[in-house]
Scaffold this active site. Structure first.
Site, mmCIF file in Angstrom:
data_model
loop_
_atom_site.group_PDB
_atom_site.id
_atom_site.type_symbol
_atom_site.label_atom_id
_atom_site.label_comp_id
_atom_site.label_asym_id
_atom_site.label_seq_id
_atom_site.Cartn_x
_atom_site.Cartn_y
_atom_site.Cartn_z
ATOM 1 N N GLY A 148 0.822 -1.200 0.000
ATOM 2 C CA GLY A 148 0.000 0.000 0.000
ATOM 3 C C GLY A 148 0.856 1.251 0.000
ATOM 4 O O GLY A 148 2.048 1.201 0.315
ATOM 5 N N PRO A 175 2.495 4.880 0.948
ATOM 6 C CA PRO A 175 3.029 5.313 2.234
ATOM 7 C C PRO A 175 1.928 5.923 3.104
ATOM 8 O O PRO A 175 1.061 6.629 2.605
ATOM 9 C CB PRO A 175 4.045 6.390 1.861
ATOM 10 C CG PRO A 175 4.372 6.149 0.439
ATOM 11 C CD PRO A 175 3.197 5.482 -0.173
ATOM 12 N N THR A 213 -0.519 4.452 4.670
ATOM 13 C CA THR A 213 -1.832 3.819 4.693
ATOM 14 C C THR A 213 -1.999 2.893 5.892
ATOM 15 O O THR A 213 -2.996 2.196 5.989
ATOM 16 C CB THR A 213 -2.105 3.026 3.401
ATOM 17 O OG1 THR A 213 -0.919 2.329 3.046
ATOM 18 C CG2 THR A 213 -2.514 3.934 2.279
ATOM 19 N N GLY A 214 -1.005 2.868 6.767
ATOM 20 C CA GLY A 214 -1.186 2.140 8.017
ATOM 21 C C GLY A 214 -0.620 0.732 8.017
ATOM 22 O O GLY A 214 -1.097 -0.120 8.752
ATOM 23 N N LYS A 215 0.413 0.479 7.227
ATOM 24 C CA LYS A 215 0.990 -0.860 7.185
ATOM 25 C C LYS A 215 1.668 -1.195 8.513
ATOM 26 O O LYS A 215 1.425 -2.266 9.089
ATOM 27 C CB LYS A 215 2.002 -0.957 6.027
ATOM 28 C CG LYS A 215 1.346 -0.714 4.671
ATOM 29 C CD LYS A 215 2.321 -0.851 3.532
ATOM 30 C CE LYS A 215 3.358 0.247 3.450
ATOM 31 N NZ LYS A 215 2.801 1.572 3.127
ATOM 32 N N THR A 216 2.495 -0.288 8.975
ATOM 33 C CA THR A 216 3.167 -0.508 10.251
ATOM 34 C C THR A 216 2.144 -0.635 11.365
ATOM 35 O O THR A 216 2.243 -1.501 12.237
ATOM 36 C CB THR A 216 4.104 0.668 10.551
ATOM 37 O OG1 THR A 216 4.836 0.979 9.375
ATOM 38 C CG2 THR A 216 5.047 0.333 11.669
ATOM 39 N N GLU A 259 -4.373 32.738 -11.584
ATOM 40 C CA GLU A 259 -5.250 31.861 -10.796
ATOM 41 C C GLU A 259 -6.706 32.026 -11.218
ATOM 42 O O GLU A 259 -7.451 31.045 -11.285
ATOM 43 C CB GLU A 259 -5.105 32.148 -9.300
ATOM 44 C CG GLU A 259 -3.729 31.819 -8.717
ATOM 45 C CD GLU A 259 -3.268 30.405 -9.009
ATOM 46 O OE1 GLU A 259 -4.116 29.493 -9.104
ATOM 47 O OE2 GLU A 259 -2.052 30.198 -9.181
ATOM 48 N N HIS A 272 -7.326 29.821 -14.153
ATOM 49 C CA HIS A 272 -7.592 28.435 -13.770
ATOM 50 C C HIS A 272 -9.024 28.294 -13.257
ATOM 51 O O HIS A 272 -9.762 27.398 -13.662
ATOM 52 C CB HIS A 272 -6.677 27.999 -12.620
ATOM 53 C CG HIS A 272 -5.256 27.719 -13.000
ATOM 54 N ND1 HIS A 272 -4.914 26.834 -13.982
ATOM 55 C CD2 HIS A 272 -4.079 28.177 -12.489
ATOM 56 C CE1 HIS A 272 -3.592 26.766 -14.066
ATOM 57 N NE2 HIS A 272 -3.064 27.589 -13.171
ATOM 58 N N ASP A 282 2.733 24.186 -14.172
ATOM 59 C CA ASP A 282 1.475 23.823 -14.842
ATOM 60 C C ASP A 282 1.779 23.124 -16.159
ATOM 61 O O ASP A 282 1.162 22.118 -16.498
ATOM 62 C CB ASP A 282 0.653 25.072 -15.180
ATOM 63 C CG ASP A 282 0.077 25.707 -13.931
ATOM 64 O OD1 ASP A 282 0.068 25.037 -12.900
ATOM 65 O OD2 ASP A 282 -0.358 26.869 -14.023
HETATM 66 P P1 ADP Z 1 2.919 2.987 6.575
HETATM 67 O O1 ADP Z 1 3.668 2.012 7.389
HETATM 68 O O2 ADP Z 1 1.895 2.354 5.687
HETATM 69 O O3 ADP Z 1 3.746 3.975 5.833
HETATM 70 P P2 ADP Z 1 2.006 3.814 9.121
HETATM 71 O O4 ADP Z 1 1.432 2.558 9.598
HETATM 72 O O5 ADP Z 1 3.352 4.173 9.632
HETATM 73 O O6 ADP Z 1 2.032 3.866 7.550
HETATM 74 O O7 ADP Z 1 0.984 4.971 9.441
HETATM 75 C C1 ADP Z 1 1.384 6.206 9.911
HETATM 76 C C2 ADP Z 1 0.366 6.786 10.840
HETATM 77 O O8 ADP Z 1 -0.845 7.093 10.135
HETATM 78 C C3 ADP Z 1 -0.070 5.842 11.912
HETATM 79 O O9 ADP Z 1 0.780 5.930 13.012
HETATM 80 C C4 ADP Z 1 -1.464 6.323 12.248
HETATM 81 O O10 ADP Z 1 -1.421 7.376 13.167
HETATM 82 C C5 ADP Z 1 -1.956 6.871 10.951
HETATM 83 N N1 ADP Z 1 -2.851 5.913 10.267
HETATM 84 C C6 ADP Z 1 -2.631 5.342 9.062
HETATM 85 N N2 ADP Z 1 -3.657 4.549 8.724
HETATM 86 C C7 ADP Z 1 -4.536 4.588 9.735
HETATM 87 C C8 ADP Z 1 -5.790 3.955 9.973
HETATM 88 N N3 ADP Z 1 -6.342 3.114 9.092
HETATM 89 N N4 ADP Z 1 -6.422 4.227 11.130
HETATM 90 C C9 ADP Z 1 -5.868 5.062 12.023
HETATM 91 N N5 ADP Z 1 -4.705 5.671 11.857
HETATM 92 C C10 ADP Z 1 -4.027 5.465 10.730
HETATM 93 ZN ZN ZN Z 2 -1.108 27.705 -12.433
#
Ligand code: ADP
Ligand code: ZN
Length: 608
Positions: A204, A206, A208-211, A427, A430, A502
């Site tokens: 996913g 960056p 998106t909450g993988k860690t 602007e 646009h 642009d």
């Molecule tokens: P990744 O590892 O995908 O780059 P992280 O897991 O480090 O992303 O997410 C970074 C921070 O974003 C988390 O510590 C959290 O605070 C927030 N976050 C991301 N996704 C969620 C989610 N689904 N629900 C709640 N918090 C989220």
């Molecule tokens: Zn412009």
């Protein structure tokens, strides 16, 4: 390293010199007593010239009646009294002499005689010792290179992250519930002959909450969590990565059941044979070691490797084979409902005003990742604190949206009158064209306050999240992108550098229309250009051409045609609605920023 050795050496040298100087002055100042033979002592005794004799071992320190000092020595086996008797000193001559015997000799005497030899010796020993230690230090450091730098996290009590803390990601959570079960109760599965999966790949964008998800799995299963980043494996020294992997798995196996989390696995797991640069072999070895460890892990040992990547396309297929990372979990950017849920999670521990509608914020933040949303609320909290507010209100959150999106406002970056006018026309161009074209997202905000790199900006947002885009949308988008340029040209007769980004975006979009989406009649439905992953300093530097010189020419022509037709559309609107354009410009110069409502109020009531 050699620097510190040099420093230590200098320190020793200085100490040595200081001591040497001290000793030499000691010898100079102390009055040196004359050395005399025993017969002379006897003679002086007989003459009554001696007031005191101090015996230190076989040394005699003699003080004459006139205060003069002398030294002499005797055989150590013979005592002074027998000696004197043997020399025939009369007993009455000794009556006035104070004879003192200090057994074993005076330590200070020994010190002064031995120390000058001893000190350099000690210094040399010390010096060698420290040198050795330094070298050893270097050695142990080199050895610790091979140890993994993984951080072990055992989550406890309230701070424990569980699935509750992860908003949205419903499918992902369902997938991972299974893993939690495996960790908690492996026997349930092994009894039935099921093999416990060893690897889970989280894919996913960056943020998106993988860690977060990996941690939540560990938290749910209540097991330790070892976390390391793929880039940490890749060091300058060959072989380090592999030994780090070995060490990491050794540590993990000891605390099984547990989770090993490898962030950015693409740093080591890129397709072998692709890529430039020196760390190439190193990466391969590290990757191989990961595979070896995963393959070699007995099924009984309950260690699950979770790896995260935002580039699944570049991963080595070997990683994806059964028995390795055969579970794959995809994390998308959150949709509007998920965004609202994520905002709710992060709003929980912040004082947010009751009037705040998180749904409206979710509406305004398409394309934001979970991390962006967390950051958004944090920025809003900071902004509210700066304004001395006790709670966070919707206005602050809205203001922070742009900050997260475009970078901080640069109010200090003041435009002069002429620049301000040009930016306003740019602007307004646009915004006007965006307003007039039916398939373009609605204008949310127009501003001539510079933000990040841009002198001004026009913010458009879709009414709903969309996943598919049509050709007419792209074509109109091109016109909007070029409208700033066109407005400058129409009004002032020439353009400024302000339009360059642009133009780049427009050209890229046109190129994608032709070569990626197959939306151009002249070229037809095919993709052009094989993207090959050659990574150099993190950039793709190579795009393989899989078409002829002739096609290349046609691509160029098609791109140019798209751009000039888009330019014409923009031009027509700007010429036709010149009055409207100037109305927007005047308002912009007055207020600098126009919100959606203010902007729409400038138009006669119609459509959209
Ligand atoms: P990744 O590892 O995908 O780059 P992280 O897991 O480090 O992303 O997410 C970074 C921070 O974003 C988390 O510590 C959290 O605070 C927030 N976050 C991301 N996704 C969620 C989610 N689904 N629900 C709640 N918090 C989220
Ligand atoms: Zn412009």
């Amino acid at each position: 390293m050699s620097k510190t050795i040099l420093k230590n050496f200098l320190v020793f040298l200085i100490i040595f010199l200081v001591i040497a100087v001290l000793f030499s002055t000691y010898y100079v100042t102390a009055e040196k007593p004359t050395t005399i033979g025993l017969e002379k002592v006897v003679q002086q005794l007989n003459n009554g010239e001696i007031s005191q004799i101090i015996v230190k071992g076989d040394q005699l320190e003699i003080t004459q009646t006139n205060g003069k000092k002398e030294v002499s020595s005797k055989e150590s086996t013979e005592s002074l009294s027998t000696l004197l008797k043997n020399f025939g000193v009369e007993a009455n001559k000794l009556q006035n002499v104070n004879i003192e015997i200090q057994s074993g000799g005076d330590w200070s005497f020994w010190l002064t005689t031995i120390l000058p030899f001893l000190i350099p010796f000690i210094l040399i020993v010390l010096f060698v010792y420290f040198m050795m230690r330094q070298l050893q230090g270097a050695n142990t450091k080199a050895l610790s290179f091979g140890q993994s730098q993984a951080r072990e996290i055992q989550q406890k009590g309230k701070a424990k992250i569980t699935f509750k803390d992860v908003a949205g990601c419903k499918e992902a959570k369902e997938e991972l519930t299974e893993i939690v079960e495996f960790l908690k109760n492996p026997r349930k599965f092994t009894q039935l002959g099921a093999k416990i999966p060893k690897g889970v790949l989280l894919m996913g964008a960056p943020g998106t909450g993988k860690t977060l998800l990996a941690k939540a799995v560990a938290g749910e299963a209540d097991v330790p969590f070892f976390s390391i980043s793929g880039s940490e494996f890749v060091e300058m020294f060959v072989g380090v990565g592999a030994s780090r992997v070995r060490d990491l798995f050794k540590r993990a196996k000891k605390s099984a059941p547990c989770i090993i989390f490898i962030d950015e696995i693409d740093a080591v797991g890129r397709q072998r044979g692709a890529g430039l640069g020196g760390s190439h072999d190193e990466r391969e070895q590290t990757l191989n070691q990961i595979l070896v460890e995963m393959d070699g892990m007995e099924t009984k040992i309950n260690v699950i490797v979770m790896a995260a990547t935002n580039r699944p396309d570049v991963l080595d297929p070997a990683l994806l084979r059964p028995g390795r990372f055969d579970r794959r979990v995809i994390l998308d950017l959150p949709d509007i409902n998920d965004r609202e849920a994520i905002l709710k999670v992060h709003a929980e521990n912040k004082p947010i005003s009751r009037e705040t509608d998180l749904r409206r914020i979710a509406e305004r933040t398409p394309g934001f990742s979970g991390a962006d949303l967390a950051n958004l609320l944090n920025e809003a909290a900071i902004l509210s604190a700066r304004r001395n507010k006790k709670i966070i209100e919707q206005a602050e959150i809205f203001e922070s949206v742009e900050k997260v999106m475009l970078g901080p406002e640069r109010k200090s970056h003041i435009l002069n009158e002429a620049e301000k006018k040009i930016t306003a026309f740019h602007e307004a161009g646009h915004a006007l064209v965006a307003h007039e074209l039916p398939h373009v997202d609605r204008v949310q905000k127009v501003s001539i306050i510079s933000r990040g790199q841009a002198a001004g900006y026009t913010l458009k947002l879709p009414i709903e999240d969309r996943h598919l885009h049509s050709r007419s949308e792209f074509i109109e988008e091109l016109s909007v992108l070029l409208a700033g340029f066109v407005a400058e040209k129409e009004i002032f007769g020439e353009v400024t550098t302000g339009a360059s980004s642009d133009l780049r975006t427009a050209t890229e979009l046109a190129k994608s229309i032709v070569t990626e989406y197959g939306m151009d009649e002249n070229i037809g439905p095919r993709t052009l250009g094989e993207r090959e992953e050659l990574i150099f300093l993190g950039k793709e530097i190579h795009e393989q051409r899989d078409y002829s010189e002739k096609t290349a020419e046609r691509i160029d022509q098609s791109i140019s045609a798209l751009i000039s037709s888009a330019q014409l559309t923009a031009k027509n609107i700007i010429i036709k609605d010149r009055k409207q354009l100037e109305k927007i410009v005047n308002e912009l110069i007055k207020k600098e920023t126009l919100e959606k409502e203010e902007f729409e109020a400038l138009f006669p009531k119609t459509k959209k």
